[in-house]
Write an enzyme that holds these catalytic residues in place. Structure first.
Site, PDB file in Angstrom:
ATOM      1  N   LYS A 213       2.035  -3.354   6.729  1.00 26.31           N
ATOM      2  CA  LYS A 213       2.512  -3.387   5.342  1.00 26.31           C
ATOM      3  C   LYS A 213       4.021  -3.136   5.293  1.00 26.31           C
ATOM      4  CE  LYS A 213      -1.448  -4.052   3.210  1.00 26.31           C
ATOM      5  NZ  LYS A 213      -1.737  -5.309   2.478  1.00 26.31           N
TER       6      LYS A 213
ATOM      7  N   TYR B 206      -2.050  -0.467  10.799  1.00 28.92           N
ATOM      8  CA  TYR B 206      -2.247  -1.061   9.472  1.00 28.92           C
ATOM      9  C   TYR B 206      -1.059  -0.755   8.573  1.00 28.92           C
ATOM     10  CZ  TYR B 206      -3.681  -1.278   4.614  1.00 28.92           C
ATOM     11  OH  TYR B 206      -3.695  -1.513   3.260  1.00 28.92           O
TER      12      TYR B 206
ATOM     13  N   SER C 198       0.823  -1.203   0.000  1.00 26.61           N
ATOM     14  CA  SER C 198       0.000   0.000   0.000  1.00 26.61           C
ATOM     15  C   SER C 198       0.857   1.253   0.000  1.00 26.61           C
ATOM     16  CB  SER C 198      -0.885  -0.006   1.248  1.00 26.61           C
ATOM     17  OG  SER C 198      -1.492   1.246   1.455  1.00 26.61           O
TER      18      SER C 198
END
Length: 337
Positions: free
Chosen positions: A152, A148, A124
Site C-alpha cells: 500500500k 501487505y 489502508s
C-alpha cells in the site's frame, strides 16, 4: 460517468458498485474472482435496479485490461483489486508485490494509453505503521510493518510520482481503517474465504455456530478495558466516501490523500458486546497473548475528508452489527449458499 471498478465483486467493491449505479454511473467490474463471487454482482444488479458490466480478469493481465478499456472507454477507475491478508503477505511477499504493486503499474500504463486520467485508490491505515500516535492525520509519518502494508505504501508513492509527472492525472488515495457491516437489505456483505482476518466477520461466524469461539489478543493495553482500540467504519459509508472522492478529483489534477473512518475508536470488547446485543447470542471468547506487531490504538483524524469532500460517516456500530446479523442470518454460508 463511466467507471471501471477493479475488484468490484469483493466486499467493498460490491457495495461501491451499488452506490455508483444508484447515482446513475455506468460500471464495468474487472475481477478475477480469486476472493469473491459472481453472485455478489447479480445481487448488486438487484439492489441497484440495473447491472454492472463484468469481465473476469486479473488486473495484472495487460491484454485483458487493454481490451476492457477499448470496449468500455472508462472516464475513471476505482482500484480495489489486490491481496489483503497481513499474515499471508509475510509468507508470500513476492505474490503480494506482484499482485498489488506490479498490477497497479500495469493498470496505470493502460490508463495512460487510453487517456483515462482519474483514479481512486483503495489504500489502508496500515501505512501509518507505528511511527506516530493516533488520531492519524494524513500528514503523519508513514511506513509499514509487513509486506501487505508496504505494498500500500509503495503504491501510494507510485501514484504520487505518476501524478507529478502527468499534469492531467487526478488521484485520490483513500486510507481507510476497519470496514464492517453489510448492505441494510442483507443481500450483500463480507464473505471471507477461509478463516476471517478481521474481527467482526469472525465474531459473526462464532455467533452463527460456524466457529466455536473467539480469541482476543491481549487485554493489557493502555486502553479503557485493556483491549485494542480501532476505528470501525460501516461499509456503506465507506462506499459513499469513494463517490465523494471521485467527484472531488474531477475538479482538477494532482494526488490527494484522505482518511475514511469515524474518528471514534472502539475496543474489541465493545464490538463483541454490540454484536451480542444485535444478535441475541452470547459470543464465547478467550483472552490470549498479544499478537506481534499489534498496536494499542489506531483511529483516524477525519477532519480533512469532512472539510474537502463534504463527507462524514453516518452509521453507528450498532447499525453495522444489525446489518451484519441480517447478512449472516440470510446467508449462513455466504454467497456459496
Amino acid at each position: 460517468m463511466r467507471v471501471l471498478v477493479t475488484g468490484g465483486a469483493g466486499y467493498i467493491g460490491s457495495h461501491t458498485s451499488v452506490e455508483l449505479l444508484k447515482e446513475g454511473h455506468d460500471v464495468l467490474v474487472v475481477d478475477d474472482l480469486s476472493n469473491s463471487s459472481p453472485e455478489s454482482l447479480r445481487r448488486v444488479a438487484e439492489l441497484a435496479g440495473r447491472p454492472a458490466e463484468f469481465i473476469e480478469a486479473n488486473v495484472g493481465d495487460a491484454a485483458a485490461l487493454d481490451a476492457a478499456f477499448v470496449s468500455f472507454r472508462p472516464d475513471a477507475v476505482i482500484h480495489f483489486a489486490g491481496r489483503k491478508a497481513v499474515g499471508e503477505s509475510t509468507q508470500l511477499p513476492l505474490l503480494y508485490y506482484r499482485e498489488n504493486v506490479a498490477a497497479t503499474v500495469t493498470l496505470l500504463e493502460v490508463m495512460a494509453a487510453h487517456g483515462c486520467g482519474r483514479i481512486v485508490f483503495s489504500s489502508s491505515a496500515t501505512v501509518y505503521g507505528s511511527a506516530s500516535e493516533p488520531p492519524f492525520a494524513e500528514d503523519a509519518p508513514t511506513g509499514a510493518t509487513n509486506p501487505y502494508g508496504w505494498t500500500k505504501h509503495m503504491i501510494e508513492q507510485i501514484l504520487a510520482d505518476a501524478a507529478a509527472a502527468d499534469q492531467e492525472l487526478a488521484v485520490a488515495v483513500l486510507r481507510y481503517f476497519n470496514p464492517i457491516g453489510a448492505h441494510e437489505s442483507g443481500r450483500i456483505g463480507e464473505d471471507p474465504k477461509g478463516v476471517p482476518n478481521n474481527l467482526l466477520p469472525f465474531v459473526a461466524q462464532v455467533a452463527a455456530g460456524r466457529r466455536t469461539g473467539l480469541q482476543v489478543f491481549g487485554n493489557d493495553y493502555p486502553t479503557p478495558d485493556g483491549t485494542g482500540l480501532r476505528d470501525y467504519i460501516h461499509v456503506v459509508d465507506l462506499a459513499q466516501g469513494h463517490l465523494a472522492a471521485l467527484a472531488r478529483i474531477g475538479e482538477g489534477a494532482g494526488c490527494h490523500v484522505w482518511n475514511l473512518g469515524t474518528g471514534r475508536p472502539l475496543s474489541v470488547l465493545e464490538v463483541i458486546e454490540a454484536y451480542q446485543k444485535a444478535s441475541g447470542v452470547t459470543i464465547p471468547y478467550q483472552i490470549v497473548a498479544r499478537r506481534p506487531g499489534d498496536v494499542a490504538a489506531s483511529y483516524a483524524d477525519v477532519s480533512k475528508a469532512e472539510r474537502e469532500l463534504g463527507w462524514r460517516a453516518q452509521r453507528s456500530l450498532d447499525q453495522a452489527c444489525a446489518d451484519t446479523v441480517r447478512w449472516q442470518s440470510n446467508n449462513p454460508d455466504g454467497y456459496a449458499g
